[in-house]
Design a protein around this motif. Structure first.
Motif, mmCIF file in Angstrom:
data_model
loop_
_atom_site.group_PDB
_atom_site.id
_atom_site.type_symbol
_atom_site.label_atom_id
_atom_site.label_comp_id
_atom_site.label_asym_id
_atom_site.label_seq_id
_atom_site.Cartn_x
_atom_site.Cartn_y
_atom_site.Cartn_z
ATOM 1 N N MET A 127 47.270 46.683 37.127
ATOM 2 C CA MET A 127 46.105 46.805 36.278
ATOM 3 C C MET A 127 45.935 48.256 35.849
ATOM 4 O O MET A 127 46.219 49.161 36.616
ATOM 5 N N THR A 128 45.433 48.398 34.661
ATOM 6 C CA THR A 128 45.075 49.741 34.213
ATOM 7 C C THR A 128 43.788 50.140 34.927
ATOM 8 O O THR A 128 43.072 49.270 35.460
ATOM 9 N N PRO A 129 43.460 51.417 34.943
ATOM 10 C CA PRO A 129 42.180 51.811 35.554
ATOM 11 C C PRO A 129 40.980 51.079 34.936
ATOM 12 O O PRO A 129 40.057 50.685 35.632
ATOM 13 N N ARG A 130 40.994 50.870 33.631
ATOM 14 C CA ARG A 130 39.901 50.167 32.951
ATOM 15 C C ARG A 130 39.843 48.704 33.399
ATOM 16 O O ARG A 130 38.772 48.160 33.660
ATOM 17 N N GLU A 131 41.001 48.045 33.480
ATOM 18 C CA GLU A 131 41.047 46.657 33.927
ATOM 19 C C GLU A 131 40.532 46.532 35.370
ATOM 20 O O GLU A 131 39.787 45.606 35.694
ATOM 21 N N ALA A 132 40.924 47.467 36.216
ATOM 22 C CA ALA A 132 40.468 47.457 37.608
ATOM 23 C C ALA A 132 38.955 47.635 37.679
ATOM 24 O O ALA A 132 38.270 46.928 38.436
ATOM 25 N N ALA A 133 38.410 48.538 36.890
ATOM 26 C CA ALA A 133 36.965 48.769 36.877
ATOM 27 C C ALA A 133 36.224 47.528 36.379
ATOM 28 O O ALA A 133 35.198 47.138 36.945
ATOM 29 N N ASP A 134 36.745 46.881 35.346
ATOM 30 C CA ASP A 134 36.127 45.664 34.828
ATOM 31 C C ASP A 134 36.170 44.549 35.877
ATOM 32 O O ASP A 134 35.198 43.820 36.068
ATOM 33 N N PHE A 135 37.296 44.428 36.556
ATOM 34 C CA PHE A 135 37.445 43.414 37.596
ATOM 35 C C PHE A 135 36.466 43.664 38.737
ATOM 36 O O PHE A 135 35.785 42.759 39.201
ATOM 37 N N GLU A 136 36.356 44.902 39.180
ATOM 38 C CA GLU A 136 35.442 45.245 40.269
ATOM 39 C C GLU A 136 33.981 45.038 39.874
ATOM 40 O O GLU A 136 33.134 44.783 40.727
ATOM 41 N N ALA A 137 33.666 45.138 38.590
ATOM 42 C CA ALA A 137 32.297 44.948 38.110
ATOM 43 C C ALA A 137 31.935 43.468 37.948
ATOM 44 O O ALA A 137 30.758 43.135 37.809
ATOM 45 N N ASP A 138 32.919 42.597 37.981
ATOM 46 C CA ASP A 138 32.676 41.164 37.819
ATOM 47 C C ASP A 138 31.831 40.647 38.983
ATOM 48 O O ASP A 138 32.098 40.977 40.136
ATOM 49 N N PRO A 139 30.811 39.841 38.712
ATOM 50 C CA PRO A 139 29.980 39.319 39.795
ATOM 51 C C PRO A 139 30.767 38.485 40.823
ATOM 52 O O PRO A 139 30.338 38.349 41.964
ATOM 53 N N ASP A 140 31.900 37.958 40.429
ATOM 54 C CA ASP A 140 32.727 37.151 41.335
ATOM 55 C C ASP A 140 33.835 37.961 42.011
ATOM 56 O O ASP A 140 34.728 37.396 42.635
ATOM 57 N N PHE A 141 33.764 39.279 41.900
ATOM 58 C CA PHE A 141 34.815 40.124 42.468
ATOM 59 C C PHE A 141 35.055 39.838 43.950
ATOM 60 O O PHE A 141 36.180 39.595 44.362
ATOM 61 N N THR A 142 33.986 39.849 44.742
ATOM 62 C CA THR A 142 34.146 39.639 46.187
ATOM 63 C C THR A 142 34.728 38.264 46.474
ATOM 64 O O THR A 142 35.632 38.131 47.302
ATOM 65 N N ALA A 143 34.242 37.253 45.767
ATOM 66 C CA ALA A 143 34.765 35.902 45.966
ATOM 67 C C ALA A 143 36.237 35.814 45.574
ATOM 68 O O ALA A 143 37.004 35.072 46.182
ATOM 69 N N ALA A 144 36.629 36.589 44.576
ATOM 70 C CA ALA A 144 38.014 36.558 44.120
ATOM 71 C C ALA A 144 38.959 37.248 45.099
ATOM 72 O O ALA A 144 40.084 36.797 45.300
ATOM 73 N N VAL A 145 38.531 38.339 45.694
ATOM 74 C CA VAL A 145 39.451 39.092 46.559
ATOM 75 C C VAL A 145 39.403 38.666 48.023
ATOM 76 O O VAL A 145 40.343 38.934 48.764
ATOM 77 N N THR A 146 38.342 37.984 48.441
ATOM 78 C CA THR A 146 38.234 37.586 49.843
ATOM 79 C C THR A 146 39.398 36.707 50.293
ATOM 80 O O THR A 146 40.004 36.990 51.338
ATOM 81 N N PRO A 147 39.755 35.648 49.549
ATOM 82 C CA PRO A 147 40.898 34.849 49.997
ATOM 83 C C PRO A 147 42.206 35.650 50.039
ATOM 84 O O PRO A 147 43.035 35.461 50.922
ATOM 85 N N ARG A 148 42.365 36.567 49.086
ATOM 86 C CA ARG A 148 43.584 37.388 49.074
ATOM 87 C C ARG A 148 43.643 38.282 50.302
ATOM 88 O O ARG A 148 44.685 38.420 50.952
#
Length: 56
Positions: free
Chosen positions: A1-22
């Motif tokens: 991910m680019t830095p911008r893509e990473a920042a957008d992903f981290e700002a997503d309200p579902d970020f924690t739900a998305a990374v927890t299983p990983r």
């Protein structure tokens, strides 16, 4: 991910739900480690799925 893509992903309200299983998957790659059964993730996956429209 680019830095911008990473920042957008981290700002997503579902970020924690998305990374927890990983993170759980990564943490479970320890020989002999005892982990919760797959069934324990059912409520999490249902909540995440209910908040997302199908791609397409």
């Amino acid at each position: 991910m680019t830095p911008r893509e990473a920042a957008d992903f981290e700002a997503d309200p579902d970020f924690t739900a998305a990374v927890t299983p990983r993170r759980a998957d990564d943490a479970g790659k320890v020989p002999g480690l005892r982990v919760p059964p797959l069934e324990s993730w059912r409520s999490v996956t249902r909540r995440v799925a209910a908040g997302r429209a199908p791609a397409g």
